[in-house]
Design an enzyme around this catalytic site. Structure first.
Site, mmCIF file in Angstrom:
data_model
loop_
_atom_site.group_PDB
_atom_site.id
_atom_site.type_symbol
_atom_site.label_atom_id
_atom_site.label_comp_id
_atom_site.label_asym_id
_atom_site.label_seq_id
_atom_site.Cartn_x
_atom_site.Cartn_y
_atom_site.Cartn_z
ATOM 1 N N SER A 22 0.804 -1.225 0.000
ATOM 2 C CA SER A 22 0.000 0.000 0.000
ATOM 3 C C SER A 22 0.837 1.276 0.000
ATOM 4 O O SER A 22 0.319 2.356 -0.269
ATOM 5 C CB SER A 22 -0.944 0.027 1.221
ATOM 6 O OG SER A 22 -0.210 -0.065 2.433
ATOM 7 N N ASP A 36 -2.500 8.580 7.848
ATOM 8 C CA ASP A 36 -3.401 7.748 8.641
ATOM 9 C C ASP A 36 -2.566 6.965 9.646
ATOM 10 O O ASP A 36 -1.474 7.400 10.016
ATOM 11 C CB ASP A 36 -4.264 6.840 7.745
ATOM 12 C CG ASP A 36 -3.426 5.879 6.898
ATOM 13 O OD1 ASP A 36 -2.213 5.723 7.164
ATOM 14 O OD2 ASP A 36 -3.985 5.267 5.960
ATOM 15 N N HIS A 77 0.320 5.075 6.945
ATOM 16 C CA HIS A 77 0.912 5.595 5.714
ATOM 17 C C HIS A 77 1.360 7.053 5.845
ATOM 18 O O HIS A 77 0.674 7.865 6.452
ATOM 19 C CB HIS A 77 -0.097 5.479 4.573
ATOM 20 C CG HIS A 77 -0.622 4.093 4.388
ATOM 21 N ND1 HIS A 77 -1.830 3.690 4.920
ATOM 22 C CD2 HIS A 77 -0.086 3.021 3.753
ATOM 23 C CE1 HIS A 77 -2.026 2.418 4.614
ATOM 24 N NE2 HIS A 77 -0.986 1.989 3.910
#
Length: 343
Positions: free
Chosen positions: A32, A301, A304
């Protein structure tokens, strides 16, 4: 509070004679941290395709788990690629649209096929298979034959950003550390990774560990990163024409966190967005407003970074002259290699 965000990125390139137009394409593999929207096309909950993600991105939310661009996006721009790369699972990513490269990364994936497979994400080995089984034949058609394809690939860069989820899956449960054999896991990951060719003090883990870092993940990241460089050097000796850049992302980001004012950072412990309870504080809550000044936050977040941190990381990867940050040289040097340097 000291924060360390650890992962690794590898660039590899099979070099031949280089023309003025140094880099033809870039192909991105990983999790991600570099996923640009592949998971949007999968039946998985590991997605960032909603507000407040993409608040600073040109077209809004896309599946990138940050407010703007990722480090892969920024590196592609520094390398002079004509546009941001399309994601593999988009049905339109075929034909001429793939000539500048493709992004195969899938959020939640790891080096091991077993990592987060219950979440229906695409592991590293399957990402590489997607490149070989689908993209390569398409490129051969677009470039009119094997000879042109070979020249094209020799002027392409391959980016890998993976490994953190493997440690998280084995050494934590709901953000809390559990017993794991870090030494053995590291050896397994290195063996799997090299055969197919990090992450301790994030807000998510601090929130689940009484405000403390998960030391085992920091230790695992250091152990893996220390062993990766020599492993890649050995690989390059076995593969003529193989060149790599190892980017010490954990070291770079540790430097930024230790000297935040140098980089304009003020918020090191908190996430910029309001965190979702359903994700146990890993992702932003859908439809919420992010912090007004993203430029002072290290993390968007619970897991990340912000575009601000990604920008600093990509810039150092591209132009740093410190071997403690990039080894054996930076990405700009890699992009200008010729056969005599590599062989």
């Amino acid at each position: 509070m000291f924060i360390l965000f650890s992962f690794f990125i590898l660039f590899s390139r099979f070099s031949a004679a280089i023309t003025e137009n140094n880099v033809k394409a870039m192909f991105i593999f990983g999790d991600s941290l570099v996923d640009a929207g592949n998971n949007d096309f999968l039946e998985t909950t590991a997605k960032c395709n909603y507000v407040p993600y993409g608040v600073d991105f040109c077209s809004g939310y896309t599946g990138r788990c940050t407010n703007g661009r990722t480090s892969a996006d920024i590196l592609g721009q520094l390398l002079g690629l004509p546009h941001l790369l399309p994601v593999f699972y988009d049905p339109h990513t075929r034909g001429s649209s793939i000539l500048a490269g493709v992004n195969y990364a899938s959020g939640g994936s790891g080096i091991l096929d077993s990592t987060d497979q219950s979440a229906n994400v695409t592991s590293l080995s399957n990402q590489i298979a997607n490149f070989g089984e689908t993209t390569l034949p398409d490129l051969k058609i677009q470039l009119n034959g094997s000879l042109a394809l070979s020249s094209y690939l020799s002027q392409s860069v391959f980016l890998f950003c993976t490994g953190g989820n493997d440690y998280m899956a084995s050494c934590t449960s709901s953000g809390v550390p559990i017993e794991c054999d870090v030494q053995r896991l590291t050896e397994v990951l290195l063996r799997n990774y090299t055969n197919q060719l990090m992450t301790g003090c994030l807000p998510f883990f601090e929130n689940h560990n009484n405000g403390s870092c998960v030391d085992v993940l920091n230790e695992a990241s250091v152990l893996f990163n220390n062993k990766l460089g020599p492993a890649l050097k050995n690989l390059s000796e076995d593969l003529p024409g193989f060149a790599f850049v190892y980017i010490n992302a954990s070291g770079i980001i540790s430097e930024m966190i230790n000297h935040p004012t140098t980089y304009g950072l003020k918020e090191l412990n908190a996430s910029c967005c309001f965190l979702s309870e359903s994700s146990e504080g890993a992702f932003c809550a859908e439809g919420t407003e992010p912090c007004p000044d993203r430029s002072i936050y290290a993390y968007y977040d619970g897991l990340h970074p912000t575009e601000k941190l990604y920008m600093q990381l990509a810039t150092k990867a591209y132009s740093s002259e410190l071997q403690s940050e990039v080894y054996p040289f930076n990405v700009e040097v890699l992009a200008n290699l010729n056969t005599s340097v590599v062989e």
